[in-house]
Write a protein that holds these residues in place. Structure first.
Motif, PDB file in Angstrom:
ATOM      1  N   SER A  87       0.824  -1.208   0.000  1.00 14.74           N
ATOM      2  CA  SER A  87       0.000   0.000   0.000  1.00 14.74           C
ATOM      3  C   SER A  87       0.860   1.260   0.000  1.00 14.74           C
ATOM      4  O   SER A  87       2.040   1.239   0.374  1.00 14.74           O
ATOM      5  N   SER A  88       0.235   2.356  -0.378  1.00 14.80           N
ATOM      6  CA  SER A  88       0.931   3.642  -0.345  1.00 14.80           C
ATOM      7  C   SER A  88       1.286   4.025   1.088  1.00 14.80           C
ATOM      8  O   SER A  88       2.325   4.647   1.332  1.00 14.80           O
ATOM      9  N   LEU A 101      13.149   3.579  -2.942  1.00 14.83           N
ATOM     10  CA  LEU A 101      12.983   3.264  -4.361  1.00 14.83           C
ATOM     11  C   LEU A 101      11.758   2.362  -4.459  1.00 14.83           C
ATOM     12  O   LEU A 101      11.792   1.211  -4.004  1.00 14.83           O
ATOM     13  N   ARG A 102      10.672   2.901  -4.986  1.00 17.24           N
ATOM     14  CA  ARG A 102       9.439   2.122  -5.128  1.00 17.24           C
ATOM     15  C   ARG A 102       9.444   1.461  -6.493  1.00 17.24           C
ATOM     16  O   ARG A 102       9.422   2.137  -7.538  1.00 17.24           O
ATOM     17  N   GLU A 112      -0.337   3.315 -10.485  1.00 17.53           N
ATOM     18  CA  GLU A 112       0.427   3.756  -9.319  1.00 17.53           C
ATOM     19  C   GLU A 112       1.441   4.853  -9.575  1.00 17.53           C
ATOM     20  O   GLU A 112       1.833   5.553  -8.642  1.00 17.53           O
ATOM     21  N   ALA A 113       1.891   5.039 -10.798  1.00 15.46           N
ATOM     22  CA  ALA A 113       2.975   5.995 -11.042  1.00 15.46           C
ATOM     23  C   ALA A 113       2.619   7.397 -10.557  1.00 15.46           C
ATOM     24  O   ALA A 113       3.431   8.077  -9.928  1.00 15.46           O
ATOM     25  N   ASP A 114       1.389   7.853 -10.831  1.00 18.27           N
ATOM     26  CA  ASP A 114       1.009   9.210 -10.452  1.00 18.27           C
ATOM     27  C   ASP A 114       0.959   9.411  -8.941  1.00 18.27           C
ATOM     28  O   ASP A 114       1.070  10.536  -8.457  1.00 18.27           O
ATOM     29  N   VAL A 115       0.779   8.320  -8.198  1.00 14.42           N
ATOM     30  CA  VAL A 115       0.716   8.423  -6.735  1.00 14.42           C
ATOM     31  C   VAL A 115       2.019   8.993  -6.185  1.00 14.42           C
ATOM     32  O   VAL A 115       2.014   9.740  -5.193  1.00 14.42           O
ATOM     33  N   TRP A 116       3.139   8.675  -6.838  1.00 14.39           N
ATOM     34  CA  TRP A 116       4.443   9.028  -6.287  1.00 14.39           C
ATOM     35  C   TRP A 116       5.102  10.198  -6.990  1.00 14.39           C
ATOM     36  O   TRP A 116       6.242  10.549  -6.680  1.00 14.39           O
TER      37      TRP A 116
END
Length: 201
Positions: A87-88, A101-102, A112-116
């Motif tokens: 999870s985030s 490093l995710r 998920e890319a936009d989350v980080w």
């Protein structure tokens, strides 16, 4: 210049040869499923042997948060690499202690890319579906979706890293299997060639 991480370090000797070849980061794998599993004690000794220069990255996959933090502290790593469907909140919790490093697979990018994006302390790395398997990604197909500032892994080695960098312009590159004489043992010539090719691409 593209930064370079040599992953799957299992000995002081391989840490030293990678650092002397110019690696910016060394990866120590603590995921029990890996053939390159290393103990925190050996990782700590290897990290101490190279001094403060290269970053020392602890690599984890689907492990409990308290286990990650406890192992990272024992190994004296300076960053944590996170694989798996976590999870985030899990990633954010680790980022309170270490830069993260995710790691995402191409299939994860849309969700998920936009989350980080622009999250302090978290950097993305794109890897193959089977980390450490030696199979390259389709760099041309990923060009439009590759996140700015992300790292690249997945089947990279001396013969193809320059081409991968030209396609995607990653902030850093990471390699394991194509730098080995056998699983868990680095090939000095391959390590040197990989780092040289990445830094001159």
């Amino acid at each position: 210049m593209t930064r370079v991480k040599v992953c799957g370090i299992t000995s002081v000797n391989d840490a030293v040869l990678s650092a002397e070849a110019g690696a910016d980061a060394l990866g120590f794998i603590f995921a029990p499923v890996s053939r390159r599993l290393v103990s925190p004690a050996v990782a700590r000794q290897a990290g101490l042997s190279v001094g403060p220069g290269p970053a020392r990255v602890g690599v984890f996959m689907n492990q409990a948060l308290d286990e990650v933090l406890r192992t990272a502290e024992a190994a004296r790593v300076s960053a944590v690499q996170v694989h798996g469907p976590v999870s985030s909140l899990y990633v954010q919790a680790i980022s309170g202690y270490y830069p993260v490093l995710r790691v995402l697979r191409p299939a994860d990018l849309a969700a998920e890319a936009d989350v980080w994006t622009d999250v302090p302390g978290v950097t993305l790395m794109l890897d193959a579906p089977e980390p450490g398997g030696g199979i390259p990604l389709d760099w041309a197909a990923l060009k439009a979706a590759f996140p700015s500032g992300a790292w690249l892994a997945g089947g990279l080695g001396p013969a193809n890293v320059a081409e991968a960098i030209r396609h995607l312009r990653p902030a850093g590159v990471d390699a394991v299997s194509r730098l080995e004489a056998q699983a868990g043992v680095k090939d000095p010539a391959a390590v040197q060639a990989f780092i040289r090719a990445a830094k001159t691409a």
